[in-house]
Design a protein around this motif. Structure first.
Motif, short mmCIF file in Angstrom:
data_model
loop_
_atom_site.label_atom_id
_atom_site.label_comp_id
_atom_site.label_asym_id
_atom_site.label_seq_id
_atom_site.Cartn_x
_atom_site.Cartn_y
_atom_site.Cartn_z
N UNK A 122 0.82 -1.20 0.00
CA UNK A 122 0.00 0.00 0.00
C UNK A 122 0.87 1.26 0.00
N UNK A 123 0.28 2.42 -0.39
CA UNK A 123 1.03 3.68 -0.35
C UNK A 123 1.45 4.03 1.07
N UNK A 124 2.36 5.00 1.18
CA UNK A 124 2.90 5.32 2.50
C UNK A 124 2.09 6.36 3.24
N UNK A 125 1.45 7.32 2.57
CA UNK A 125 0.74 8.36 3.30
C UNK A 125 -0.32 8.99 2.43
N UNK A 126 -1.28 9.65 3.12
CA UNK A 126 -2.23 10.52 2.46
C UNK A 126 -3.15 9.87 1.45
N UNK A 127 -3.44 8.60 1.59
CA UNK A 127 -4.27 7.93 0.59
C UNK A 127 -5.35 7.10 1.25
N UNK A 128 -6.50 7.03 0.58
CA UNK A 128 -7.57 6.16 1.07
C UNK A 128 -7.17 4.69 0.93
N UNK A 129 -6.15 4.44 0.14
CA UNK A 129 -5.74 3.06 -0.12
C UNK A 129 -4.88 2.49 0.99
N UNK A 130 -5.26 2.75 2.25
CA UNK A 130 -4.51 2.22 3.40
C UNK A 130 -5.49 1.80 4.49
N UNK A 131 -5.97 0.57 4.46
CA UNK A 131 -6.91 0.13 5.49
C UNK A 131 -6.23 -0.04 6.86
N UNK A 132 -6.87 0.47 7.91
CA UNK A 132 -6.42 0.18 9.27
C UNK A 132 -6.61 -1.30 9.56
N UNK A 133 -5.94 -1.79 10.62
CA UNK A 133 -6.02 -3.22 10.90
C UNK A 133 -7.30 -3.58 11.64
N UNK A 134 -7.59 -2.94 12.77
CA UNK A 134 -8.75 -3.30 13.60
C UNK A 134 -9.46 -2.02 14.02
N UNK A 135 -10.78 -1.97 13.83
CA UNK A 135 -11.59 -0.85 14.34
C UNK A 135 -12.88 -1.41 14.92
N UNK A 136 -13.13 -1.08 16.20
CA UNK A 136 -14.37 -1.49 16.88
C UNK A 136 -15.12 -0.25 17.32
N UNK A 137 -16.39 -0.15 16.97
CA UNK A 137 -17.22 1.02 17.27
C UNK A 137 -18.40 0.61 18.15
N UNK A 138 -18.55 1.29 19.28
CA UNK A 138 -19.67 1.06 20.21
C UNK A 138 -19.84 -0.42 20.54
N UNK A 139 -18.75 -1.03 20.95
CA UNK A 139 -18.79 -2.45 21.32
C UNK A 139 -18.53 -2.61 22.82
N UNK A 140 -18.91 -3.75 23.37
CA UNK A 140 -18.72 -4.04 24.78
C UNK A 140 -18.10 -5.42 24.96
N UNK A 141 -17.26 -5.51 25.96
CA UNK A 141 -16.63 -6.79 26.33
C UNK A 141 -15.76 -7.31 25.17
N UNK A 142 -14.62 -6.67 25.02
CA UNK A 142 -13.72 -6.94 23.90
C UNK A 142 -12.42 -7.51 24.42
N UNK A 143 -11.92 -8.54 23.78
CA UNK A 143 -10.60 -9.09 24.11
C UNK A 143 -9.76 -9.20 22.84
N UNK A 144 -8.58 -8.58 22.91
CA UNK A 144 -7.58 -8.74 21.86
C UNK A 144 -6.33 -9.22 22.58
N UNK A 145 -6.00 -10.48 22.44
CA UNK A 145 -4.98 -11.07 23.31
C UNK A 145 -4.07 -12.03 22.55
N UNK A 146 -2.81 -12.05 22.98
CA UNK A 146 -1.88 -13.10 22.59
C UNK A 146 -1.27 -13.00 21.21
N UNK A 147 -1.67 -12.05 20.41
CA UNK A 147 -1.36 -12.06 18.99
C UNK A 147 -0.11 -11.25 18.63
N UNK A 148 0.40 -11.53 17.44
CA UNK A 148 1.38 -10.68 16.79
C UNK A 148 0.63 -9.83 15.77
N UNK A 149 0.63 -8.53 15.97
CA UNK A 149 -0.05 -7.61 15.06
C UNK A 149 1.03 -6.83 14.30
#
Length: 451
Positions: free
Chosen positions: A119-146
């Motif tokens: 993907x491009x390095x900056x300033x472009x819509x062509x760069x998806x973030x990895x994880x996004x959670x909106x208005x969620x409850x009881x979330x676990x992100x554990x043990x991983x290599x991100x």
């Protein structure tokens, strides 16, 4: 009820080439429809675009598996919210997304790889973030290599009850290489994480009055950053409170170690950071109270210059910060973005004179600064923090300016009820500037030693 859903039984290849989005999503949807369980990736590299996580579903990446982001932007549809910075409004795509979900998680001992090189390095819509959670409850992100996100690694928005534990985050390939970002969340628990990135390693923010950021626990983590280690604020329309940072190490952080900035009219109160070790951190402590709007990083929801907010009841204690020869260099992000230099380092606390910081304690701090800067190389006039709603000088002290420090070790201005207890300073090389300055502060206690 079936508890485990192996994505291979849904036709996922895991061969590192085939895009397995549809198969993995079907497994998630079936797991949700059956009342919940775990969707398991094992024994391969599974390529996918956007995955929508559902309530009561855990996405489990086993140690033998890699979940690899598809290199094709067409595999990332709209509908995954947006980035709340006005200067980053285009980075709205996302790899793993959940909205209004409860009891969810991304767990295991495997790897999620954002495929940043594709993907491009900056300033472009062509760069998806990895994880996004909106208005969620009881979330676990554990043990991983991100690894290798194309922009932020995570964004937790307006959510509550979040555990991020035992994570190895490496986000050093692109701009906007944040690690863990929380905006308007409550009851956050972060522990045993190692974060490397090109931007803030961990952020606590509040871009809405409706969702305060509170009850945050950060412990036993290691930070390495081209920007800040832990950043509290900038986006501070709402309130941020009840934050505890404990037993953390910082190494090679080219801007700030602990950065606290109330800039958008909310309040920041009741913050404790203690038992910290810093090696080669340009500004170990940075605390600022001001107001801003039309500059980099303002919140999307901010439509007019806010009144200066409140920054109160802050304690930073038991800190050892040590520079070595590395800190005589100028440090860059990529090729030409200067992040830190010898004249930039030191502890800085500042506020508008009419809106002082209140009840600040700095205790048991041993700081060995690089030093070696000549007084004549530093501009004589150091700008003030102004209320930006009124008349002000053209040069205004704010979050990224000035890029030099008046003093070798510490500069504190405009604090009511300031306590300095057991501060000890030394420099590796002789520095002709003043060792420290305390200006327009009402003192409770002052004990500072130099040697």
């Amino acid at each position: 009820m079936q508890d485990l859903y192996d994505v291979r039984s849904y036709g996922a290849k895991g061969d590192g080439t085939t895009v397995d989005t549809k198969a993995i999503q079907r497994a998630i949807d079936d797991c949700f429809a059956a009342g919940g369980g775990s969707v398991v990736l094992s024994g391969g590299t599974f390529v996918a675009g956007t995955l929508f996580l559902r309530s009561n579903v855990y996405l489990q990446i086993n140690a033998s598996a890699i979940l690899l982001a598809s290199p094709h932007i067409s595999d990332y549809p709209d509908g995954t919210h947006y980035n709340r910075y006005v200067n980053e409004k285009d980075m709205d795509k996302c790899f793993i997304y959940a909205e209004n979900a409860v009891n969810i998680g991304v767990v295991g001992q495997g790897e999620i790889n954002g495929n940043a090189e594709s993907f491009p390095n900056e300033g472009s819509i062509d760069r998806p973030m990895m994880i996004r959670f909106l208005r969620c409850k009881n979330i676990r992100v554990t043990g991983l290599r991100l690894y290798n996100s194309t922009a932020w690694t995570t964004a937790f928005l307006d959510s509550e009850n979040i555990w991020c534990i035992d994570l190895d985050i490496r986000n050093d390939k692109k701009y906007n290489g944040d690690g863990l970002d929380y905006d308007g969340c409550k009851n956050v628990f972060v522990s045993n994480c190692k974060i490397l990135g090109t931007d803030d390693n961990l952020c606590l923010q509040a871009s809405s009055k409706d969702y305060p950021m509170k009850n945050v626990h950060i412990a036993n983590c290691h930070f390495t950053s081209i920007c800040a280690g832990i950043r509290i604020g900038l986006k501070s329309v709402g309130d941020i409170s009840n934050v505890v940072i404990h037993n953390c190490t910082f190494e090679n952080v080219w801007r700030e170690g602990i950065k606290i900035e109330c800039t958008e009219g909310g309040s920041m109160t009741d913050i404790i950071a203690q038992s910290l070790i810093m090696r080669n951190v340009t500004r170990p402590i940075f605390i600022l109270l001001n107001n801003r709007l039309d500059v980099i990083g303002s919140s999307v929801g901010l439509t007019e210059m806010p009144e200066i907010g409140r920054l109160e009841r802050i304690t930073i204690s038991d800190l050892i910060a040590t520079d070595d020869e590395e800190m005589f260099n100028t440090h860059y992000r990529f090729t030409d973005d200067v992040m830190g230099s010898p004249s930039f380092n030191g502890i800085r606390v500042d506020a508008c004179e009419s809106h002082p910081i209140r009840d600040l304690t700095l205790r048991n701090i041993l700081y060995t600064s690089a030093g070696g800067v000549k007084k004549e190389d530093i501009p004589a006039e150091y700008p003030k923090v102004y209320d930006m709603r009124g008349d002000h000088s053209e040069k205004v002290s704010e979050n990224y300016y000035p890029t030099w420090s008046r003093t070798t070790f510490m500069d504190v201005r405009n604090v009511e009820r300031l306590s300095l207890d057991g501060l000890r300073f030394q420099a590796l090389r002789e520095d002709t500037r003043e060792s420290y300055r305390i200006e327009n502060c009402t003192m409770i206690k002052e004990e500072i030693k130099e040697w």
